[in-house]
Scaffold this motif. Structure first.
Motif, PDB file in Angstrom:
ATOM      1  N   TYR A 536       0.837  -1.206   0.000  1.00  0.00           N
ATOM      2  CA  TYR A 536       0.000   0.000   0.000  1.00  0.00           C
ATOM      3  C   TYR A 536       0.873   1.259   0.000  1.00  0.00           C
ATOM      4  O   TYR A 536       0.556   2.256  -0.657  1.00  0.00           O
ATOM      5  N   HIS A 537       1.967   1.195   0.744  1.00  0.00           N
ATOM      6  CA  HIS A 537       2.852   2.352   0.899  1.00  0.00           C
ATOM      7  C   HIS A 537       3.512   2.739  -0.427  1.00  0.00           C
ATOM      8  O   HIS A 537       3.580   3.926  -0.772  1.00  0.00           O
ATOM      9  N   THR A 539       2.564   1.873  -3.538  1.00  0.00           N
ATOM     10  CA  THR A 539       1.636   2.129  -4.644  1.00  0.00           C
ATOM     11  C   THR A 539       0.697   3.286  -4.330  1.00  0.00           C
ATOM     12  O   THR A 539       0.121   3.879  -5.250  1.00  0.00           O
ATOM     13  N   GLY A 540       0.539   3.609  -3.056  1.00  0.00           N
ATOM     14  CA  GLY A 540      -0.395   4.651  -2.669  1.00  0.00           C
ATOM     15  C   GLY A 540      -1.843   4.218  -2.775  1.00  0.00           C
ATOM     16  O   GLY A 540      -2.751   5.052  -2.711  1.00  0.00           O
ATOM     17  N   GLU A 541      -2.073   2.922  -2.935  1.00  0.00           N
ATOM     18  CA  GLU A 541      -3.442   2.412  -3.046  1.00  0.00           C
ATOM     19  C   GLU A 541      -3.622   1.174  -2.180  1.00  0.00           C
ATOM     20  O   GLU A 541      -2.700   0.362  -2.027  1.00  0.00           O
ATOM     21  N   ALA A 636      -2.403   0.824 -10.216  1.00  0.00           N
ATOM     22  CA  ALA A 636      -1.709   0.373  -9.004  1.00  0.00           C
ATOM     23  C   ALA A 636      -0.764  -0.782  -9.302  1.00  0.00           C
ATOM     24  O   ALA A 636       0.344  -0.859  -8.749  1.00  0.00           O
ATOM     25  N   GLN A 681     -11.197   3.111 -10.297  1.00  0.00           N
ATOM     26  CA  GLN A 681     -11.323   3.615  -8.925  1.00  0.00           C
ATOM     27  C   GLN A 681     -11.976   2.597  -7.990  1.00  0.00           C
ATOM     28  O   GLN A 681     -11.793   2.667  -6.771  1.00  0.00           O
ATOM     29  N   ILE A 684      -8.863  -1.999  -5.862  1.00  0.00           N
ATOM     30  CA  ILE A 684      -7.644  -1.673  -5.117  1.00  0.00           C
ATOM     31  C   ILE A 684      -6.902  -2.970  -4.784  1.00  0.00           C
ATOM     32  O   ILE A 684      -7.508  -4.036  -4.635  1.00  0.00           O
ATOM     33  N   PHE A 772      -3.382   3.403   7.294  1.00  0.00           N
ATOM     34  CA  PHE A 772      -3.289   3.701   5.859  1.00  0.00           C
ATOM     35  C   PHE A 772      -4.607   4.330   5.437  1.00  0.00           C
ATOM     36  O   PHE A 772      -5.663   3.689   5.476  1.00  0.00           O
ATOM     37  N   ASP A 774      -6.225   7.459   2.613  1.00  0.00           N
ATOM     38  CA  ASP A 774      -6.039   8.404   1.500  1.00  0.00           C
ATOM     39  C   ASP A 774      -4.666   8.252   0.850  1.00  0.00           C
ATOM     40  O   ASP A 774      -4.006   9.238   0.503  1.00  0.00           O
ATOM     41  N   GLY A 775      -4.212   6.994   0.711  1.00  0.00           N
ATOM     42  CA  GLY A 775      -2.959   6.717   0.007  1.00  0.00           C
ATOM     43  C   GLY A 775      -1.700   6.964   0.805  1.00  0.00           C
ATOM     44  O   GLY A 775      -0.600   6.894   0.259  1.00  0.00           O
TER      45      GLY A 775
END
Length: 799
Positions: A536-537, A539-541, A636, A681, A684, A772, A774-775
């Motif tokens: 997640y960190h 990719t921001g997703e 992602a 969107q 994820i 985690f 909002d990205g």
């Protein structure tokens, strides 16, 4: 007992030669050391005359009586390596020993499960008492108490052994025989006893078969199962193994260690060297396997011409195997006709120092016709979840023996895979509900074995055999029973490549290996909760996630989960589960008292929809437009591919759509073909798993196809895999450290590549609460006082 103390006792160090630090650990008390020596010697069933205990316990007979008492009270295996003392000196045969154990547990009204696995197997072999028979005996014993004529447990137990299997290469030794004993023997039995007494121990095969059985049942002889330095043994699927409980005594631990390490092409001396275990102990263990029928000795069987005619129609694993496949004979019998039948096998099962005859044994190594340059194999690593599915599903009549072998031995070798595949072939895909998982795993396991085993297209290199590499199945938990250095030596000796199933259970540590190279989790952190957060960190997703450290306590559900109907809850070291938000708070607080917990948003309207995206990704797929059928074009995953080398690993990314409307109770796979949201969107990444998946047939087939297409098992790809594994390991470890409490980061990061191979530091627990949202991954301190109360903060406030 202290490890240092055990080492010095094992090496026969007297008190006067003990190092100062060891003496200090014993309180500088010689009496305490002598007490520890006696306890260690009894627990490990050591021979009196060749060990330190002889200087401490002056009465040899009393020492053996105490040893026997301890072994019986702790339900240990009969000390066959001390048979000469037990039978000739104390007149305690294996039969009488196990009768005593059975009487003890019946009088104590203990369940059959109280017997350790190997002890239960030996009781079944000698007494004919298994689980059902024991329950019947206990019922008879209890019912007899209601009448005037009460029967004791001893009255109900058998008076002589059941007919056991005896191999012709076993050695017959004379027990304690009196003149009165001779009077009840038949003529042939008297002749055989005279021969054994006058000429020494005899091979069972040169005596009359019925005479050997008769003398054994009377308790006048005992049987040695000789193992020499150059003996090779094979472990077929287990028959007659009793799955009760593991006790953890020294010999049981040794038996399990050797089970997972042994193979048909490694002789006993080589195995002892690889495991760095005393040769005599390895011989004792291998001898026990053969005695119980769990293994058979390859090649070194008695010449058919030497057999007594009465043995011709007696089934024997070794002789039948050699008759069917003469090429498997490992020992040349040329020129051995005039040698004494037990010239080089007497005493090879004792724990005394290796006898001089063993030196003669080593000469026969020259006559071994081993296959030219034993081929290394591919190892497929699985965990106990797979064996549980194979046992629980009632999938095929004879599949259970293979599943028991996979669990108890920890290994199913290539030689056993043909029969295993035959049983898997019989599995019909007709399960319903939860049972469907069992069928799916069995069918995909079969496909995986067929793909990895003897597949010429798997590797295009010149180094592989003409018909591809053989395949062994290895259970991770069994390998983890070895210390890391020993595990590394065993794997490096026998295997050219390791491939893990995916996902491995969070309850075990994956196997870390640089050589042989490993297509699977590079280090334990990659198979933990930390790796989810790392994905997640970078990719921001990812789904909204909250990692709470042990000891935290929630007053209400945090705001990021408002609006979610389902949450994915993962306790540290356990597999995740989906829970409704309506009753999650009490369960979370209970779990937080003993474990760190990861909470993730999973479904807004019931369960979210998941889809599995196999990798390595194909370039054509990556360049295509995003759609429900082409999820690998998701931004992602494109970002993930730039940060993590997915081109030389195999596995899958689990994508989640938490917004989908689903019918309650339906399985995610049932909606795969339905019209669903296809916007980027909505989807994820949830998790990334390395290895070959077994839980979905289509996914399994796709990953296997990609392994072949991208030549992942080729030399060049594996070289790049090694580099990528190291890089990923360092990045993940650095990530974990950056979100831990502040400290000396240089000293805190301990990697697989720099730490001592004997050190197992484990996956670090979270020291901070992380969120985690909002990205962005950051520390969460629970700004609302009603949201979170951390024990240490509360303590600071009250001070």
């Amino acid at each position: 007992m202290n490890i240092d103390v055990e080492f010095h006792i094992r090496q026969n160090y007297p008190w006067s030669k003990l190092p100062g630090n060891v003496r200090q650990g014993l309180g500088n008390s010689q009496r305490e050391y002598e007490k520890q020596v006696l306890l260690y010697s009894i627990r490990n069933q050591l021979r009196y005359r060749s060990n330190l205990v002889r200087y401490i316990k002056k009465d040899e007979r009393k020492y053996y009586e105490e040893l026997l008492k301890y072994s019986r009270e702790h339900l240990m295996l009969y000390p066959y390596h001390l048979s000469d003392i037990m039978v000739k000196g104390l007149r305690v045969t294996p039969f009488s020993y196990y009768i005593g154990i059975m009487e003890d547990i019946m009088n104590s009204e203990k369940s059959y499960d109280s017997l350790p696995n190997f002890t239960a197997a030996d009781c079944l072999r000698l007494l004919g008492i298994g689980r059902n028979q024991y329950i019947d005996l206990m019922n008879q014993c209890r019912s007899s108490k209601k009448f005037f004529r009460r029967k004791t447990a001893r009255d109900l137990l058998p008076v002589k052994p059941v007919e056991i299997t005896i191999e012709p290469w076993w050695v017959v030794q004379a027990g304690f025989i009196t003149e009165d004993d001779i009077k009840i023997c038949s003529g042939p039995e008297k002749s055989s006893i005279d021969k054994i007494i006058d000429l020494g121990p005899q091979l069972a095969g040169i005596l009359e078969h019925n005479v050997v059985l008769g003398l054994y049942n009377k308790g006048f002889i005992y049987l040695d199962v000789p193992i020499s330095d150059d003996s090779c043994i094979a472990v077929p699927p287990l028959e007659g193994f009793v799955m009760n409980r593991v006790q953890g005594d020294y010999f049981e631990t040794l038996l399990y260690k050797i089970f997972v390490s042994i193979d048909e092409h490694t002789n006993v001396a080589e195995l002892a060297n690889v495991l760095e275990i005393d040769l005599s102990l390895v011989k004792n263990a291998v001898s026990m396997y053969c005695r119980l029928g769990f293994a058979h000795r390859k090649g070194q069987v008695i010449n058919a011409e030497q057999l007594h005619p009465t043995w011709k129609n007696v089934p024997s694993v070794n002789r039948l195997k050699c008759a069917m496949d003469p090429q498997k004979m490992l020992l040349s019998w040329d020129g051995t006709e005039n040698r004494s039948p037990v010239h080089d096998i007497t005493s090879t099962t004792d724990t005394d120092a290796v006898s001089q005859d063993d030196v003669a044994d080593s000469a026969s190594v020259n006559s071994l016709s081993m296959p030219g340059g034993h081929t290394k194999r591919i190892a497929f690593l699985f965990d106990s979840t797979l064996t549980a599915f194979l046992m629980m599903g009632n999938l095929s009549p004879n599949l259970k023996s293979h599943a028991v072998t996979m669990f108890e031995v920890g290994k199913l070798s290539d030689e056993s895979l043909d029969s295993f595949l035959v049983e898997l072939e019989k599995v019909q895909n007709t399960g319903e509900g939860e049972a469907q998982r069992y069928f799916d795993h069995a069918l995909t396991l079969r496909n995986t074995i067929l793909f990895l085993r003897h597949n010429k297209e798997l590797v295009a290199d010149d180094e592989q055999p003409n018909n591809g590499f053989p395949l062994d199945l290895l259970r991770c938990e069994s390998l983890l029973g070895l210390d890391p250095a020993t595990c590394s030596r065993v794997l490096n000796k026998n295997y050219t490549l390791l491939v893990s199933m995916a996902p491995l259970s969070n309850e075990i540590r994956p196997i870390s290996s640089c050589k042989p190279q490993h297509i699977g989790p590079a280090i334990p952190e990659v198979s933990s909760i930390w790796f989810k957060l790392y994905i997640y960190h970078i990719t921001g997703e990812g789904p909204p996630s909250l990692l709470l450290s042990k000891g935290s306590r929630l007053r209400k559900l945090p705001d990021i989960f408002q609006g979610y109907d389902r949450l994915l809850i993962t306790s540290w070291g356990h597999d995740p589960g989906v829970v409704p938000t309506s009753n999650v708070l009490s369960m979370l607080n209970d779990a937080l008292t003993h474990s760190a917990v990861l909470i993730q948003g999973y479904g807004i309207h019931g369960d979210g929809e998941t889809a599995y995206v196999p990798f390595p990704f194909d370039e054509a797929e990556m360049k295509g437009e995003f759609s429900r059928s082409n999820l690998c074009a998701h931004p992602a995953l494109k970002a993930l591919r730039t940060k993590v080398d997915l081109d030389h690993f195999c596995g899958f990314v689990n994508m989640l759509n938490p917004r989908v409307h689903r019918t309650s109770g339906r399985h995610p796979s049932e909606d795969l073909d339905e019209k669903a949201s296809t916007t980027e969107q909505d989807w994820i990444p949830l998790e990334l798993c390395f290895g070959i998946p077994l839980f979905v047939s289509d996914l399994n087939r796709s990953v296997c196809q990609k392994i072949a297409t991208h030549q992942l098992c080729g030399k060049q790809s594996l070289q790049k895999l090694l580099h990528s594994s190291r890089k990923l390991s360092l990045q993940v470890l650095s990530f974990v450290q950056s979100f831990q409490e502040t400290g000396d980061s240089d000293s805190s990061i301990t990697t697989l590549f720099t730490q001592s191979p004997s050190v197992d530091v484990g996956v670090p627990l979270p020291a901070k609460n992380l969120i985690f949202k909002d990205g962005v991954l950051s520390e969460w301190i629970g700004r609302s006082p009603l949201s979170l109360h951390i024990a240490r903060l509360h303590k600071d406030q009250t001070n």
